[in-house]
Enzyme design. Structure first.
Site, short mmCIF file in Angstrom:
data_model
loop_
_atom_site.label_atom_id
_atom_site.label_comp_id
_atom_site.label_asym_id
_atom_site.label_seq_id
_atom_site.Cartn_x
_atom_site.Cartn_y
_atom_site.Cartn_z
N ARG A 120 0.82 -1.24 0.00
CA ARG A 120 0.00 0.00 0.00
C ARG A 120 0.84 1.27 0.00
O ARG A 120 0.39 2.34 0.38
CB ARG A 120 -0.98 0.02 1.16
N LYS A 142 2.81 10.92 -12.10
CA LYS A 142 1.91 10.03 -12.84
C LYS A 142 2.63 8.70 -13.02
O LYS A 142 3.72 8.66 -13.59
CB LYS A 142 1.56 10.61 -14.22
N GLU A 184 8.77 16.23 -26.31
CA GLU A 184 8.12 16.71 -25.07
C GLU A 184 8.70 18.06 -24.65
O GLU A 184 8.02 18.86 -24.00
CB GLU A 184 8.27 15.68 -23.94
N LYS A 226 7.07 22.11 -15.95
CA LYS A 226 6.26 21.00 -15.46
C LYS A 226 5.99 21.15 -13.96
O LYS A 226 4.87 20.91 -13.49
CB LYS A 226 6.91 19.65 -15.76
N GLU A 236 -4.70 16.78 -12.03
CA GLU A 236 -5.27 17.06 -13.35
C GLU A 236 -6.77 17.37 -13.30
O GLU A 236 -7.57 16.79 -14.03
CB GLU A 236 -5.00 15.87 -14.30
N ARG A 240 -3.31 20.88 -15.62
CA ARG A 240 -2.36 19.80 -15.93
C ARG A 240 -2.70 19.09 -17.24
O ARG A 240 -1.81 18.57 -17.91
CB ARG A 240 -2.28 18.80 -14.78
N ASN A 244 -0.98 17.34 -21.97
CA ASN A 244 -1.34 16.27 -22.91
C ASN A 244 -1.49 16.75 -24.34
O ASN A 244 -2.12 16.08 -25.16
CB ASN A 244 -2.64 15.61 -22.47
N HIS A 247 -1.41 14.30 -27.21
CA HIS A 247 -1.44 12.95 -26.65
C HIS A 247 -2.70 12.17 -27.04
O HIS A 247 -2.68 10.94 -27.09
CB HIS A 247 -1.28 12.98 -25.14
N HIS A 251 -1.55 8.83 -28.36
CA HIS A 251 -1.86 7.55 -27.71
C HIS A 251 -2.60 6.63 -28.68
O HIS A 251 -2.42 5.40 -28.65
CB HIS A 251 -2.68 7.78 -26.44
N HIS A 264 6.96 6.80 -27.93
CA HIS A 264 5.97 7.72 -27.37
C HIS A 264 6.19 9.15 -27.89
O HIS A 264 5.25 9.82 -28.35
CB HIS A 264 6.05 7.70 -25.84
P1 NAD Z 1 11.72 4.16 -22.57
O1 NAD Z 1 11.58 4.12 -21.12
O2 NAD Z 1 11.20 3.02 -23.36
O3 NAD Z 1 13.26 4.37 -22.92
C1 NAD Z 1 13.64 4.44 -24.26
C2 NAD Z 1 14.75 3.44 -24.60
O4 NAD Z 1 16.00 3.94 -24.17
C3 NAD Z 1 14.58 2.08 -23.95
O5 NAD Z 1 15.02 1.09 -24.83
C4 NAD Z 1 15.54 2.19 -22.75
O6 NAD Z 1 15.96 0.95 -22.28
C5 NAD Z 1 16.67 2.97 -23.35
N1 NAD Z 1 17.48 3.73 -22.44
C6 NAD Z 1 17.09 4.37 -21.31
N2 NAD Z 1 18.10 5.12 -20.85
C7 NAD Z 1 19.14 4.92 -21.67
C8 NAD Z 1 20.48 5.44 -21.71
N3 NAD Z 1 20.88 6.36 -20.85
N4 NAD Z 1 21.30 5.02 -22.68
C9 NAD Z 1 20.85 4.12 -23.61
N5 NAD Z 1 19.61 3.63 -23.65
C10 NAD Z 1 18.77 4.04 -22.68
O7 NAD Z 1 11.03 5.47 -23.19
P2 NAD Z 1 10.95 6.97 -22.70
O8 NAD Z 1 10.85 7.78 -23.93
O9 NAD Z 1 11.97 7.29 -21.70
O10 NAD Z 1 9.55 7.00 -21.94
C11 NAD Z 1 8.34 6.75 -22.62
C12 NAD Z 1 7.30 6.32 -21.61
O11 NAD Z 1 7.09 7.37 -20.69
C13 NAD Z 1 5.97 5.98 -22.22
O12 NAD Z 1 5.49 4.79 -21.68
C14 NAD Z 1 5.09 7.15 -21.80
O13 NAD Z 1 3.75 6.78 -21.67
C15 NAD Z 1 5.69 7.53 -20.50
N6 NAD Z 1 5.45 8.92 -20.11
C16 NAD Z 1 5.02 9.15 -18.85
C17 NAD Z 1 4.81 10.43 -18.41
C18 NAD Z 1 4.40 10.70 -16.99
O14 NAD Z 1 4.07 11.83 -16.65
N7 NAD Z 1 4.44 9.69 -16.13
C19 NAD Z 1 5.08 11.51 -19.26
C20 NAD Z 1 5.54 11.26 -20.55
C21 NAD Z 1 5.74 9.94 -20.96
N1 GLY Z 2 2.85 13.96 -19.10
C1 GLY Z 2 1.59 14.46 -18.67
C2 GLY Z 2 1.51 14.76 -17.23
O1 GLY Z 2 2.43 14.53 -16.49
O2 GLY Z 2 0.51 15.24 -16.77
#
Ligand code: NAD
Ligand code: GLY
Length: 361
Positions: A120, A142, A184, A226, A236, A240, A244, A247, A251, A264
């Protein structure tokens, strides 16, 4: 090093941004009083940075339990989440054992959700290693996983205790992943920071060349944007949602193509071009501004044309967006570059955008 704060009263936390921060135990130790932590990472990042981080923790007397997951958006699901719980339970991790996310947004989102739900709720630390995760996903709490029917549909708001963004980790990032992060970054300029959009137009080549100063500036300015938005609207209920931009379309692309086929950031870039197109059709921005937005994504090497899924498929997928209210799709659109709003859009204009911005089948 720069330190920003996400201001959320008793849940406020610092974002440290700089080069070589993985070697700075002093930045993490205040969050690790119980001398044990689980480091959740993946098969790509572990060989690059796990030993460095574990070594720093060991030097501070903290035992690091590694949890190494398969790499990819297609693994951001309930099954992989289960692997984290399995490892934590097998190692008898207790309520005071923090989870440290070492990786990109996929690792950060899944680890955060595991931290929100294991026993939890256990402490959570973000060590983002992609540009996208340093400018966006590691900040704001998030967390979650994908569902076969919709992206990020299962999750929780759960804030980390600290974010440690080491710019040196970006040296190993593949070019396409760097570009995905830039999508982004451009987003902040479009939704609320016109001067930053202008700075990006001036400095895009430096960012693409991984100029450290330019990266530091872009990451810090993105995180400041941010942090301000999240500080004002953590869950949100209003502002917030502007984060998006693109998005709703993006998405749909990620889900429609199959998770992992489009990055993404790539999907969101094409989605932001679609949002600019729809904003122009509504008469809110003029053609030169829509072209100006599109040009910056092109210069960043990002896709500006969406894949051919078919108009009806797009409409069906967008109907599952988290911003849907009363069955009606809502979009983040542009009143101007630097000013976004959340709104509904007339079906005929939406269809026109889908036809204009999607590749021919
Ligand atoms: P990811 O986590 O898939 O990383 C991209 C690739 O880079 C992967 O293959 C990873 O293993 C590799 N990698 C990571 N760090 C590395 C490094 N330093 N050197 C070499 N390779 C490396 O993708 P991302 O673009 O980081 O994140 C996308 C995800 O984030 C999506 O699932 C999206 O929905 C989510 N997201 C969340 C929020 C939020 O607010 N929580 C906001 C935007 C995106
Ligand atoms: N990436 C969208 C949010 O954090 O609200």
């Amino acid at each position: 090093m720069q330190t920003l704060t996400v201001g959320l009263a008793e849940r406020s936390y610092p974002i440290h941004i700089g080069t070589g921060l993985l070697g700075r135990p002093d930045l993490l130790m205040p969050c690790l009083p119980h001398k044990r932590a689980a480091v959740v990472t993946n098969t790509t990042v572990a060989p690059l940075y796990l030993e460095q981080l574990s070594g720093v923790l060991r030097a501070g007397g903290v035992e690091a339990l590694p949890v190494i997951l398969p790499d990819g958006e297609q693994y951001k699901n309930a099954e992989t989440l289960g692997l984290i719980y399995d490892a934590l339970l097998r190692s008898r991790c207790e309520r005071n054992t923090p989870l440290i996310a070492l990786g990109g947004g996929v690792i950060g989102d899944m680890t955060g959700y595991a931290a929100a739900t294991y026993l939890r709720g256990v402490p959570f630390i973000q060590v983002p290693t992609t540009l996208l995760s340093q400018v966006d996903s590691s900040v704001g709490g998030k967390t979650g996983i994908n569902h076969p029917l919709g992206k990020n549909m299962i999750g929780a708001f759960y804030q980390p205790q600290v974010v440690l963004a080491d710019i040196a980790t970006l040296n190993t990032l593949p070019d396409n992943e760097l570009r995905a992060g830039i999508a982004e970054v451009i987003k902040y300029g479009l939704i609320r920071d016109l001067p930053f959009f202008g700075w990006l137009e001036q400095n895009m080549e430096k960012l693409l060349a991984r100029d450290t100063e330019a990266l530091q500036y872009a990451i810090a300015r993105s995180c400041r944007n941010k942090a301000e938005v999240v500080g004002a609207d953590e869950r949100e209920s209003g502002e917030r949602a502007l984060l998006n931009l693109g998005h709703t379309f993006g998405h749909a692309i990620e889900n429609g193509m199959g998770y992992g086929m489009w990055l993404h950031g790539e999907a969101v870039a094409a989605g932001m071009v679609m949002a600019a197109d729809l904003s122009q059709r509504l008469g809110w921005i003029d053609a030169p501004d829509a072209a100006r937005a599109r040009r910056l994504f092109e210069r960043a090497g990002l896709p500006v044309v969406a894949p051919a899924l078919g108009t009806e498929k797009y409409l069906q997928l967008m109907g599952l967006d988290k911003k849907v209210v009363g069955g009606r799709i809502r979009f983040v659109l542009l009143k101007a570059i630097g000013h976004a709003v959340v709104t509904e859009a007339p079906q005929d204009l939406l269809r026109q955008t889908l036809e204009a911005c999607v590749a021919n089948a």
